[in-house]
Scaffold this motif. Structure first.
Motif, PDB file in Angstrom:
ATOM      1  N   ASP A 197      75.434  18.726   7.116  1.00  0.00           N
ATOM      2  CA  ASP A 197      74.599  17.968   6.192  1.00  0.00           C
ATOM      3  C   ASP A 197      74.232  16.593   6.739  1.00  0.00           C
ATOM      4  O   ASP A 197      75.014  15.971   7.456  1.00  0.00           O
ATOM      5  CB  ASP A 197      75.356  17.822   4.857  1.00  0.00           C
ATOM      6  CG  ASP A 197      74.535  17.129   3.800  1.00  0.00           C
ATOM      7  OD1 ASP A 197      74.820  15.959   3.501  1.00  0.00           O
ATOM      8  OD2 ASP A 197      73.583  17.746   3.299  1.00  0.00           O
ATOM      9  N   PRO A 230      71.547  23.052   5.498  1.00  0.00           N
ATOM     10  CA  PRO A 230      70.693  22.926   4.317  1.00  0.00           C
ATOM     11  C   PRO A 230      69.256  23.353   4.579  1.00  0.00           C
ATOM     12  O   PRO A 230      68.457  23.400   3.649  1.00  0.00           O
ATOM     13  CB  PRO A 230      70.777  21.431   3.984  1.00  0.00           C
ATOM     14  CG  PRO A 230      71.023  20.768   5.291  1.00  0.00           C
ATOM     15  CD  PRO A 230      71.883  21.732   6.074  1.00  0.00           C
ATOM     16  N   THR A 257      72.236  27.461   2.774  1.00  0.00           N
ATOM     17  CA  THR A 257      71.485  27.430   1.520  1.00  0.00           C
ATOM     18  C   THR A 257      70.388  28.487   1.498  1.00  0.00           C
ATOM     19  O   THR A 257      69.351  28.291   0.860  1.00  0.00           O
ATOM     20  CB  THR A 257      70.864  26.039   1.319  1.00  0.00           C
ATOM     21  OG1 THR A 257      69.968  25.757   2.419  1.00  0.00           O
ATOM     22  CG2 THR A 257      71.928  24.963   1.250  1.00  0.00           C
ATOM     23  N   GLU A 312      73.022  28.381  -8.156  1.00  0.00           N
ATOM     24  CA  GLU A 312      72.474  27.041  -7.982  1.00  0.00           C
ATOM     25  C   GLU A 312      72.978  26.117  -9.077  1.00  0.00           C
ATOM     26  O   GLU A 312      73.111  26.508 -10.234  1.00  0.00           O
ATOM     27  CB  GLU A 312      70.939  27.084  -7.992  1.00  0.00           C
ATOM     28  CG  GLU A 312      70.363  27.803  -6.796  1.00  0.00           C
ATOM     29  CD  GLU A 312      68.897  27.483  -6.579  1.00  0.00           C
ATOM     30  OE1 GLU A 312      68.454  26.423  -7.061  1.00  0.00           O
ATOM     31  OE2 GLU A 312      68.209  28.281  -5.935  1.00  0.00           O
ATOM     32  N   TRP A 317      71.691  17.955  -6.449  1.00  0.00           N
ATOM     33  CA  TRP A 317      72.638  17.107  -5.741  1.00  0.00           C
ATOM     34  C   TRP A 317      71.850  16.217  -4.796  1.00  0.00           C
ATOM     35  O   TRP A 317      70.671  16.401  -4.565  1.00  0.00           O
ATOM     36  CB  TRP A 317      73.657  17.939  -4.955  1.00  0.00           C
ATOM     37  CG  TRP A 317      73.045  18.801  -3.914  1.00  0.00           C
ATOM     38  CD1 TRP A 317      72.425  19.995  -4.114  1.00  0.00           C
ATOM     39  CD2 TRP A 317      72.933  18.534  -2.513  1.00  0.00           C
ATOM     40  NE1 TRP A 317      71.954  20.507  -2.932  1.00  0.00           N
ATOM     41  CE2 TRP A 317      72.255  19.640  -1.937  1.00  0.00           C
ATOM     42  CE3 TRP A 317      73.346  17.491  -1.692  1.00  0.00           C
ATOM     43  CZ2 TRP A 317      71.988  19.703  -0.577  1.00  0.00           C
ATOM     44  CZ3 TRP A 317      73.082  17.568  -0.339  1.00  0.00           C
ATOM     45  CH2 TRP A 317      72.418  18.660   0.200  1.00  0.00           C
ATOM     46  N   ARG A 329      71.321  23.645  -4.354  1.00  0.00           N
ATOM     47  CA  ARG A 329      72.013  24.457  -3.362  1.00  0.00           C
ATOM     48  C   ARG A 329      72.826  23.568  -2.430  1.00  0.00           C
ATOM     49  O   ARG A 329      72.469  22.422  -2.211  1.00  0.00           O
ATOM     50  CB  ARG A 329      70.987  25.295  -2.565  1.00  0.00           C
ATOM     51  CG  ARG A 329      70.365  26.400  -3.365  1.00  0.00           C
ATOM     52  CD  ARG A 329      69.370  27.203  -2.547  1.00  0.00           C
ATOM     53  NE  ARG A 329      68.031  26.629  -2.593  1.00  0.00           N
ATOM     54  CZ  ARG A 329      67.215  26.527  -1.556  1.00  0.00           C
ATOM     55  NH1 ARG A 329      67.633  26.903  -0.359  1.00  0.00           N
ATOM     56  NH2 ARG A 329      66.025  26.006  -1.685  1.00  0.00           N
ATOM     57  N   TYR A 330      73.875  24.119  -1.892  1.00  0.00           N
ATOM     58  CA  TYR A 330      74.818  23.330  -1.101  1.00  0.00           C
ATOM     59  C   TYR A 330      75.382  24.197   0.018  1.00  0.00           C
ATOM     60  O   TYR A 330      75.445  25.417  -0.082  1.00  0.00           O
ATOM     61  CB  TYR A 330      75.983  22.836  -1.983  1.00  0.00           C
ATOM     62  CG  TYR A 330      76.513  23.906  -2.901  1.00  0.00           C
ATOM     63  CD1 TYR A 330      77.463  24.839  -2.467  1.00  0.00           C
ATOM     64  CD2 TYR A 330      76.038  24.004  -4.205  1.00  0.00           C
ATOM     65  CE1 TYR A 330      77.929  25.822  -3.292  1.00  0.00           C
ATOM     66  CE2 TYR A 330      76.493  25.010  -5.053  1.00  0.00           C
ATOM     67  CZ  TYR A 330      77.450  25.916  -4.586  1.00  0.00           C
ATOM     68  OH  TYR A 330      77.899  26.912  -5.414  1.00  0.00           O
TER      69      TYR A 330
END
Length: 335
Positions: A197, A230, A257, A312, A317, A329-330
């Motif tokens: 991330d 991501p 994701t 989701e 976020w 989504r993460y």
């Protein structure tokens, strides 16, 4: 509702349960059982140096002196010339130390840097460094695993003998990812990158991975994992036409994701029926899309891993300026 099919479970999963399998101490490495260098054990009672992967580590509150003691026990009691695999854990800053030992570690074939669990150090805070001196010092290295990305870099010049490379990170520096993508690695058969991330040092773009997707600098590559990202939908769209895909026997877009948009691109892209395995675990696909992927590939003999369907988050976020803010989504592993 989708149900179990053989060993592949299609259905809902939880992030918590998946994390248990992502960041753990290695129990086996390079086909060898891992043995932590024991304290105060005579050399005559140790196993043959080539029969295990040796782990060097200190306790959570250890000092630099404790690390020195660990190195001293290892170098004075183990026949270094016979060591094939090393695992460096907590407290063991290894690159400069290993290069100093190059004349004795003449049989080293496999190396794991940063073998730590969350209780010891979060993956996003594990320090690494430029790996160029290490790869230059050990031309016989065949497998390299790196956990943590903070400060990591990789030489564009590459390595002639490396066959497997895995970088586990909550945020792989984009420059390091780009250098790996551009490196000439003619013997590399397996490559796995946890891209991570932006908030933890990631941010690799599809464009930075272009030399890898072109497939001409890693001719032996058979497994490719572009994971924990991501931008999984963008990666899927790029792989739908990437020249590297036909040479692969397995492909992983796990831990990220991936949504129906990315899966649609894969289904409408070049054929994937030549693959032995497609791993999409930890994803955000609808059940209808999961069924489409399964029915398109399973009859051709492709093992499709769709475990860990995530829901989701309605609240989303990220920060207001985050490109993925509000997506809900993460990725599987960040901090």
């Amino acid at each position: 509702m989708l149900v179990e099919h053989g060993a592949q479970l299609l259905g809902h999963g939880s992030l918590g349960s998946l994390l248990l399998s992502y960041v753990q101490h290695a129990q086996n490495f390079y086909g060898l059982p891992v043995l932590t260098v024991p304290p105060y054990t005579p050399a005559t009672l140790l196993p043959d140096a080539a029969s295990v992967a040796w782990r060097l580590q200190t306790g959570p509150y250890a000092t630099d002196e404790d690390a020195e003691d660990c190195w001293e026990r290892f170098t004075s009691t183990v026949e270094l010339e016979k060591v094939r695999a090393l695992v460096l854990g907590h407290g063991m800053d290894g690159v400069s130390r290993l290069t100093d030992l190059r004349s004795r570690l003449t049989g080293l074939e496999a190396l794991f840097l940063g073998d730590m669990e969350d209780e010891e150090e979060m993956i996003s805070t594990i320090d690494q460094s430029d790996l160029a001196p290490l790869l230059e010092a050990f031309p016989g290295l065949r497998e390299l695993v790196v956990r943590g990305g903070d400060g990591l870099d990789f030489p564009v010049t590459g390595h002639a003998g490396l066959r497997a490379l895995r970088v586990e990170s909550g945020g792989l520096p984009p420059e390091a990812a780009a250098h790996i993508a551009a490196a000439d690695l003619p013997s590399l058969e397996r490559l796995e990158l946890w891209l991570g991330d932006d908030d933890y040092g990631g941010g690799t773009t599809v464009e930075q991975l272009a030399p890898l997707l072109a497939g001409d600098r890693k001719p032996a590559l058979r497994h490719l994992g572009l994971q924990n990202s991501p931008i999984q939908d963008e990666l899927a769209a790029a792989l739908a036409s990437a020249p590297v895909v036909p040479q692969l026997t397995s492909l992983s877009l796990a831990m990220g994701t991936l949504s129906d948009e990315g899966a649609e691109a894969l289904l409408h892209g070049q054929p994937l029926t030549h693959l032995e395995e497609l791993d999409l675990s930890h994803h955000f696909l609808s059940e209808a899309m999961m069924l489409r992927i399964w029915t398109a590939l399973e009859p051709a003999g492709v093992r499709v891993n769709l475990r860990g369907r995530q829901e989701e988050d309605d609240e989303g976020w990220g920060d207001e300026d985050d490109e993925y803010e509000g997506s809900g989504r993460y990725i599987a592993v960040a901090e």
